[in-house]
Design a protein around this motif. Structure first.
Motif, short mmCIF file in Angstrom:
data_model
loop_
_atom_site.label_atom_id
_atom_site.label_comp_id
_atom_site.label_asym_id
_atom_site.label_seq_id
_atom_site.Cartn_x
_atom_site.Cartn_y
_atom_site.Cartn_z
N ALA A 214 0.83 -1.21 0.00
CA ALA A 214 0.00 0.00 0.00
C ALA A 214 0.87 1.25 0.00
O ALA A 214 0.56 2.23 -0.68
CB ALA A 214 -0.93 -0.01 1.21
N ILE A 215 1.96 1.24 0.75
CA ILE A 215 2.86 2.41 0.78
C ILE A 215 3.51 2.61 -0.57
O ILE A 215 3.59 3.72 -1.10
CB ILE A 215 3.92 2.23 1.88
CG1 ILE A 215 3.27 2.24 3.26
CG2 ILE A 215 4.98 3.32 1.79
CD1 ILE A 215 4.23 1.92 4.38
N VAL A 405 -17.28 0.30 4.05
CA VAL A 405 -16.76 1.62 4.42
C VAL A 405 -15.26 1.56 4.66
O VAL A 405 -14.51 2.46 4.26
CB VAL A 405 -17.49 2.14 5.68
CG1 VAL A 405 -16.87 3.44 6.16
CG2 VAL A 405 -18.97 2.34 5.38
N LEU A 406 -14.80 0.50 5.30
CA LEU A 406 -13.37 0.36 5.57
C LEU A 406 -12.57 0.27 4.27
O LEU A 406 -11.54 0.94 4.12
CB LEU A 406 -13.11 -0.88 6.44
CG LEU A 406 -13.66 -0.84 7.86
CD1 LEU A 406 -13.38 -2.14 8.59
CD2 LEU A 406 -13.08 0.33 8.64
N ARG A 407 -13.05 -0.55 3.35
CA ARG A 407 -12.33 -0.67 2.07
C ARG A 407 -12.32 0.65 1.32
O ARG A 407 -11.30 1.06 0.75
CB ARG A 407 -12.95 -1.77 1.22
CG ARG A 407 -12.59 -3.19 1.67
CD ARG A 407 -13.04 -4.22 0.65
NE ARG A 407 -14.50 -4.37 0.65
CZ ARG A 407 -15.17 -5.26 1.36
NH1 ARG A 407 -14.51 -6.10 2.17
NH2 ARG A 407 -16.48 -5.34 1.30
N ALA A 408 -13.46 1.35 1.32
CA ALA A 408 -13.53 2.65 0.64
C ALA A 408 -12.60 3.68 1.29
O ALA A 408 -12.10 4.59 0.62
CB ALA A 408 -14.96 3.18 0.64
N GLY A 410 -9.68 3.01 2.50
CA GLY A 410 -8.27 2.64 2.31
C GLY A 410 -7.75 1.57 3.24
O GLY A 410 -6.55 1.28 3.22
N ALA A 411 -8.61 0.95 4.05
CA ALA A 411 -8.14 -0.12 4.93
C ALA A 411 -7.71 -1.32 4.09
O ALA A 411 -8.32 -1.64 3.08
CB ALA A 411 -9.24 -0.53 5.91
N GLN A 415 -6.79 -5.65 7.72
CA GLN A 415 -7.47 -4.79 8.70
C GLN A 415 -8.98 -5.00 8.66
O GLN A 415 -9.63 -5.04 9.70
CB GLN A 415 -7.12 -3.33 8.42
CG GLN A 415 -5.65 -2.99 8.63
CD GLN A 415 -5.32 -1.57 8.19
OE1 GLN A 415 -5.74 -1.13 7.12
NE2 GLN A 415 -4.56 -0.86 9.00
N VAL A 416 -9.52 -5.12 7.45
CA VAL A 416 -10.96 -5.35 7.31
C VAL A 416 -11.34 -6.66 7.96
O VAL A 416 -12.34 -6.75 8.70
CB VAL A 416 -11.35 -5.33 5.82
CG1 VAL A 416 -12.83 -5.68 5.66
CG2 VAL A 416 -11.06 -3.97 5.19
N ALA A 417 -10.54 -7.70 7.71
CA ALA A 417 -10.86 -9.03 8.25
C ALA A 417 -10.86 -9.02 9.78
O ALA A 417 -11.69 -9.69 10.42
CB ALA A 417 -9.86 -10.05 7.72
#
Length: 476
Positions: A214-215, A405-408, A410-411, A415-417
């Motif tokens: 992601a970075i 919401v988390l995916r939108a 940027g999680a 983290q979502v799981a």
């Protein structure tokens, strides 16, 4: 020169608990202090040696934060096994893409990568595969994650300190600074290898890889709007006219700092801006009588700052900046939620408690588990399913809605799981059940006359009890 770099037999392998033998100082780079590369021929030779090296490539960059306006790199350090360390002057050589081509798709190793990647990109260096040793330390639960302390804790060596905040735009660079810069990448790959093993042992390597990807893939950050609102002490400003004065002085300072490539705080400190705005001097002489403007440098530029104040004073009402709270999309500070929306404050308390418990179980900072701003936004406005034409909206907050919401926001998938389900549970309103009303209890009293006693009128039923709401602690 005898190498001072540890081999595998010298590594202490110290873990997050900090237990290990005594650390040894690392005083010199293994191959000595390399000469700074300032011409194209030497750069191409370094690129050839990097291409012949093996394994991951350590990168670092030195900036002149606090001295210069720009955040450009003033020195780039590169090291690879079989290649040695290379110190490159990006002021003399603005295009370093040949180094990028030389290392190909090899993994880059940086410490606190998000700080250095923007200035490396300016000279043509962009990683495809990344390992961030600072972020790895955070995910592993290390309390302190600076490079020096990580090398000491994990590898058992102490690095030279004292030049991280130097003015790296200085030319020529002093030898002690160059030694410090070379040592910064000396053990970076060895640190990476040790941390990768720890991540694997803790079951967090997949988490780390998602974070690193992601970075590496993150686009350049958009400039923050209204940076002048971040002026230190602006909370003391009470009206829109004063806000306009802060903005005017800040904008003038920023223009001068950019033109001269000097850090804004060295042109005019924030404290001087706030003092001038609150005092509202009537002329230049009054401005220079303020203690913060009494020095010779600020006295010489006093007319410039007074002109900025006068410009703000002459603005019409409709040109004055709005208070920061006027932004409809901005959430209120968490410590005000209890007054603004007690239910949201209670949700935030429950969300924080769930996230804190998960972070403690996984031994990592809660802010790495989930971005605090994302958690606050969910608590302030929980997602609800949309109602169809023939169906009333379902008030329940589901893990699927939270995950969206988390995916939108940027999680990452890991983290979502870990958080979507617990956060959804925390967002759900506490169940409210009617409390049974006890029958009146007769009190034994002497009865003087054995007459039938009329029953008392029926008492109104008590209101159903609800779970008390707790205000936020304001710490996210």
């Amino acid at each position: 020169m005898t190498s001072t770099v540890p081999d595998s037999s010298h590594q202490l392998g110290q873990g997050p608990d900090g237990s290990a033998g005594q650390a040894r100082p690392l005083l010199e780079p293994a191959e000595g202090i390399p000469a700074v590369i300032v011409d194209r021929t030497a750069l191409l030779a370094a690129a050839a040696r990097l291409a012949a090296g093996t394994g991951p490539v350590a990168f670092d960059a030195e900036r002149a934060s606090g001295y210069r306006y720009s955040q450009r790199a003033y020195l780039v350090q590169v090291r690879r096994r079989g290649s040695g360390t290379h110190l490159v002057d990006p002021v003399a050589l603005a295009d370093l893409t040949c180094l990028q081509d030389a290392v190909g798709d090899a993994e880059w190793v940086l410490h606190a990568a998000s700080q250095d990647l923007p200035c490396l990109a300016e000279v043509g260096l962009r990683p495809g595969l990344l390992f961030d040793t600072e972020l790895a330390g955070r995910l592993l639960g290390y309390e302190r994650v600076g490079l020096g302390i990580m090398v000491e804790k994990v590898l058992g060596f102490t690095l030279e300190k004292g030049h991280s905040a130097a003015d790296w735009s200085t030319r020529p660079l002093p030898e002690p600074w160059l030694r410090y810069a070379a040592l910064d990448v000396e053990l970076l790959v060895e640190l990476r290898d040790a941390l990768e093993a720890e991540l694997e042992a803790q079951g967090k390597l997949a988490f780390a890889r998602e974070e690193f990807a992601a970075i590496a893939a993150a686009p350049p950050r958009e400039p923050r709007p209204d940076l002048w609102r971040r002026t230190s002490g602006i909370h003391r400003v009470r009206n829109r006219r004063q806000l306009a004065a802060v903005r005017s002085m800040w904008t003038t300072r920023d223009r001068i700092a950019r033109e001269r490539d000097i850090a804004p705080g060295r042109v005019l400190p924030d404290s001087a801006i706030i003092e001038a705005v609150l005092t509202a001097p009537v002329d230049v002489e009054a401005l220079t009588r303020l203690p913060v403007f009494s020095g010779p440098r600020l006295r010489r530029t006093a007319r410039t700052w007074f002109a900025a104040l006068r410009e703000a004073a002459g603005l019409p009402e409709d040109a004055l900046p709005a208070p920061a709270s006027a932004n409809a999309d901005a959430l209120p500070p968490p410590n005000r939620w209890a007054d603004r929306d007690p239910a949201a404050a209670a949700r935030l308390t429950r969300v924080r408690a769930r996230l804190t418990a998960i972070a403690a179980e996984r031994t990592m900072p809660v802010e790495n588990l989930l971005e605090p701003a994302l958690a606050r936004r969910l608590a302030w406005s929980p997602p609800r399913p949309a109602a169809s034409d023939h169906q009333v909206s379902d008030p329940r907050v589901t893990s699927e809605l939270v995950a969206g919401v988390l995916r939108a926001g940027g999680a990452r998938p890991w983290q979502v799981a870990l958080t979507a389900g617990p956060v959804a549970d925390a967002l759900a309103e506490p169940a409210t059940e009617p409390v049974a009303v006890a029958e009146p209890v007769a009190v034994a009293e002497p009865v003087a006359v054995a007459e039938p006693v009329a029953e008392p009128a029926a008492r109104p039923a008590a209101e159903p009890a609800t779970e008390p709401t707790n205000g936020p602690d304001g710490n996210v």
